[in-house]
Every structure is written in C-alpha cells, then in structure tokens.
Design an enzyme around this catalytic site. Structure first.
Site, mmCIF file in Angstrom:
data_model
loop_
_atom_site.group_PDB
_atom_site.id
_atom_site.type_symbol
_atom_site.label_atom_id
_atom_site.label_comp_id
_atom_site.label_asym_id
_atom_site.label_seq_id
_atom_site.Cartn_x
_atom_site.Cartn_y
_atom_site.Cartn_z
ATOM 1 N N GLY A 1 -12.455 -4.137 1.158
ATOM 2 C CA GLY A 1 -14.010 -3.816 2.143
ATOM 3 C C GLY A 1 -14.628 -3.329 0.542
ATOM 4 O O GLY A 1 -15.664 -3.110 0.298
ATOM 5 N N ARG B 1 0.906 -1.925 0.039
ATOM 6 C CA ARG B 1 -0.317 -0.077 -0.108
ATOM 7 C C ARG B 1 0.648 1.292 0.343
ATOM 8 O O ARG B 1 0.768 2.376 0.012
ATOM 9 C CB ARG B 1 -1.072 0.424 1.160
ATOM 10 C CG ARG B 1 -1.691 -0.977 0.604
ATOM 11 C CD ARG B 1 -2.940 -0.586 1.920
ATOM 12 N NE ARG B 1 -4.072 -1.430 1.632
ATOM 13 C CZ ARG B 1 -5.608 -1.303 2.809
ATOM 14 N NH1 ARG B 1 -5.204 -1.745 3.889
ATOM 15 N NH2 ARG B 1 -6.389 -2.190 2.219
ATOM 16 N N LYS C 1 -15.066 -14.893 7.462
ATOM 17 C CA LYS C 1 -16.560 -14.410 7.593
ATOM 18 C C LYS C 1 -17.640 -13.920 6.520
ATOM 19 O O LYS C 1 -17.200 -13.284 5.883
ATOM 20 C CB LYS C 1 -16.117 -12.671 8.638
ATOM 21 C CG LYS C 1 -15.971 -12.661 9.560
ATOM 22 C CD LYS C 1 -15.774 -11.427 9.889
ATOM 23 C CE LYS C 1 -17.692 -11.428 10.990
ATOM 24 N NZ LYS C 1 -17.312 -9.452 12.020
ATOM 25 N N GLY D 1 -6.569 -6.279 0.992
ATOM 26 C CA GLY D 1 -5.327 -6.424 1.016
ATOM 27 C C GLY D 1 -4.561 -7.820 2.054
ATOM 28 O O GLY D 1 -3.542 -8.059 1.070
HETATM 29 C C1 3PG Z 1 -8.595 -1.401 4.706
HETATM 30 O O1 3PG Z 1 -7.935 -1.880 5.009
HETATM 31 O O2 3PG Z 1 -9.568 -2.186 4.186
HETATM 32 C C2 3PG Z 1 -8.924 -0.213 5.130
HETATM 33 O O3 3PG Z 1 -7.546 0.590 5.049
HETATM 34 C C3 3PG Z 1 -9.539 0.396 5.128
HETATM 35 O O4 3PG Z 1 -9.960 -0.181 7.019
HETATM 36 P P1 3PG Z 1 -10.359 -0.427 7.728
HETATM 37 O O5 3PG Z 1 -11.831 -1.496 7.581
HETATM 38 O O6 3PG Z 1 -9.812 0.228 9.357
HETATM 39 O O7 3PG Z 1 -11.253 0.833 7.623
HETATM 40 MG MG MG Z 2 -10.293 -4.039 5.532
#
Ligand code: 3PG
Ligand code: MG
Length: 399
Positions: free
Chosen positions: A380, A41, A206, A356
C-alpha cells in the site's frame, strides 16, 4: 528532502541512549502452524538495527503484525518475530509481552547498551490506529516515553496515520532509517523522470485497491499490464463473461471508463487458466478470455498472455510491478506470476517490485532477488507513493 537521517543521529552519538525504532515486522505467517513464511521484512531493518547496536544504543523496536482489533490477540503476537530477529542479529532480542505496560517498562529499563528489545504488537492497543487525535496522542505519549530519539524504518506503514508512525515523531527527535531512505530514493526515480519505455504491471485481487494508482499512472506510463484477480472486472468491462471468477460488479463501469481513456496503454490477458474450484488440486484448463465457462473461475493468466506481456516488457527501461498474476501459492496457478517475473528480470530495465505479496512471490518462486533493481517492503505504501499522495509517516519526519 529536509529529512534527518540515521547517519545524522549516529553522528550525534547514541551510546547509552534509548532509541525507539518503528519497524514494519508485519510478516506473513502460516495459517496452520503460525510459522513465519517470509522473513524479508525482518531482514530489511537489519542495517538500521545493526548500526544502532554497533553504536551502543539501547534499541527499542516496535511494530504491528496483522490487523488485531485494538486488544491482545495471541495469533498476532510478535513473539515469534522476536526469536527470528534475534537469530538474524546474532544476539537475543528481549521481548516485552505488552506494548506500553509493566513488561514493556521493565524490559526497556533493563536494557544494556547495544541490546535490542521488541515490544508486543502495537495494534493490541486501540490508541495505535484510533481516528481520535487525543486517544492516539495518549498512546503516543506512552510510546515516546521509551525513547530519547525516534527512528522510522517502517516503510510499509508510512501511509498509515497511526500513533507510532505519525504522532510519536512529533514528540521525539526523529530521523529516517536506512530502509525508509532507500525506499523513498528508489520510488522517487519512478515519479520523477523515469527512463522510457516505462511499463507497469499490476495484479492482485482487488481492483478497488488499485483504481487510484491506475488513474495516477495512466498519463505517466507507456504500458499498463493488468493480470491477477483484478483482470476479470476489466474483462467484464469489455463485455466478456468471466464465469465464477473474482468480480467487483460495482467497479465494472469505472473499469470501462478507464479502458476508454487509456489510449490503448492498458493490456489485458488474452487467455486464462480456469479451474473448477479455488483449490490446489482443482481440475483446470487454459481457455481464451472469450471462452470462460460459466461454472469455472480464472486463477492465473495463460501462456499467450505471458508471451504478450513479456513482449511489452522486453524493451522497457523502467518497470514497476505490484501484485501476483495468479494464485502463485498453488503450483498449478503459479506459471503466470513466474513468467512475468522472469520477463521483468530479462528486460534491460530498472525494475521495482512493490508490495508484500509480490516480494514474497519472488522469494517463494525461488527467483533471484538480486536480478531486480529494488524489492520494496511496502505494498500500500509504494502504491500511495506512486499516486503522489502525501504519506503521513514521511510528512511527520519532515516536520
Ligand atoms: C502491509 O502489510 O501492507 C503493511 O504492514 C501495512 O499493514 P496494514 O495494511 O494492515 O496497515
Ligand atoms: Mg498491506
């Protein structure tokens, strides 16, 4: 798309101007040592940062890391990330030890043209994630004071209605960075008119996180392959016993319903690797899914599943993959993820890896990143994009 881009901003000239860049530098850290285990990232924002440095901007970078609870928490400091970012940029990055306090103010004020500063973790401030518009707005005011323009290059966070993502662009001239543009370009190919067969592979732990995307994808995809921890709730929904495997009991009925409506598009594992415990050295065996012993838990998909999934992937022209097939961090349970990743690279398809964890898996397993069409930095975010949801960070850029 009515979004202004980094090139538009560069064309205006940014020399000597302060440019606030929202990045997603939320990298995985080693639990013991705190070291960065995957810097994908950080690398992903280099094109945007490099262009701004080159153009002589005063570059102020901000990001979240992990999920601290609105107050400073040293284990989530961005300090180590500033070091790594400096190495990758080839010039030191000035690190502010707070986000909008004295350290941040003086760091930004002292920036020379072409220099980069990184502010401490946005989520050390309650205003960043607050549901209260006024509280978020007040924090956004403080952040916006550090920039003459705003660049969103935090694709992984565009699905969050947070101050730095949603409220700051309402306060400053705003553009999309190179990473955000590229991600949206690629993902829009999947939601538009993907070349068929279009096969999606979902894993991870999940089911509840993935239900919405499964619902949204079922009418669109030709095949949906489900592995990882979430497959056990589906297996249970088929009436099988899953031992002590991960199980979301309250999701069994929903999974049964999805299977019934899936027209046979959903493919589940036929064999799994079961272990005595969740541990790298646990005793383990491969069993058929109708023979999972009551005292053991599934930690990977088995070789027959890999073969079956690979056969489904081989004719694909478009592939989206999110979520590992097993506990790939432990070598004994990595074969499923590796096998599926290899099948994806062998298919003559446009392939997108979302998330990720899956992106980290690709690198941790030593696979060649360039053999995938695109590796998304958003987990997400990419799922919500595919669901067709409006993403607050993108909507804010459109305004
Ligand atoms: C992730 O790792 O999916 C993003 O950096 C967003 O992080 P978060 O799910 O803690 O908002
Ligand atoms: Mg995440």
């Amino acid at each position: 798309m009515s979004i202004r881009t980094l090139d538009d901003l560069l064309a205006e000239g940014v020399s000597g101007r302060r440019v606030l860049v929202r990045a997603d530098l939320n990298v995985p850290l080693d639990k013991q040592t705190g070291a960065i285990t995957d810097d994908g990232r950080i690398r992903a924002v280099l094109p945007t940062l490099g262009a701004l440095v080159e153009a002589g901007a005063k570059v102020v970078v901000c990001s979240h890391l992990g999920r601290p609870k609105g107050a400073p928490d040293p284990q989530f400091s961005l300090g180590p990330v500033a070091g790594r970012l400096g190495e990758l940029l080839g010039a030191p990055v000035r690190f502010a030890t707070d986000t909008v306090g004295d350290s941040a103010r003086s760091t930004v004020a002292d920036l020379a043209d072409g220099q980069v500063a990184l502010l401490e973790n946005l989520r050390f401030n309650a205003g960043e994630t607050s549901k209260d518009e006024a509280e978020r707005g007040a924090f956004a005011d403080q952040l916006a004071a550090f920039g003459d323009a705003y660049v969103d290059d935090a694709f992984g966070a565009v699905h969050r209605k947070h101050a730095s993502v949603y409220d700051v662009p309402a306060r400053l001239p705003h553009v999309a960075g190179r990473l955000v543009l590229r991600e949206v370009e690629v993902l829009s190919k999947l939601t538009g008119d993907p070349e068929r067969p279009y096969v999606v592979v979902l894993g991870g732990s999940k089911v509840s996180d993935k239900l919405a995307v499964i619902e949204a994808l079922l009418p669109t995809v030709d095949r949906l392959l489900i592995g990882g921890g979430m497959c056990f709730t589906f297996l249970k929904a088929q009436g099988l016993e899953v031992g002590t495997s991960l199980l979301e009991k309250d999701m069994v009925e929903t999974c049964r319903n999805l299977l019934e409506r899936s027209n046979g598009k959903i493919l589940l594992p036929v064999d799994v690797v079961v272990a005595d415990a969740f541990a790298p050295d646990a005793a383990h065996d491969t069993v058929r899914v109708d023979g999972i012993p009551s005292h053991r838990l599934g930690l990977d998909v088995g070789p027959e599943t890999v073969a079956g999934f690979s056969a489904a992937l081989s004719p694909a022209k478009t592939i989206f993959w999110n979520g590992p097939m097993g506990v790939f961090e432990m070598p004994a349970f990595a074969a499923g993820t590796r096998g599926i990743a290899e099948a994806i690279t062998k298919a003559d398809a446009f392939s997108v890896v979302g998330g990720g964890d899956s992106a980290a898996a690709v690198r941790a397993l030593g696979l060649d990143e360039s053999s995938f069409g695109h590796i998304s930095t958003g987990g997400g975010a990419s799922l919500e994009y595919l669901e067709g949801k409006a993403l607050p960070g993108i909507a804010a850029l459109e305004n």
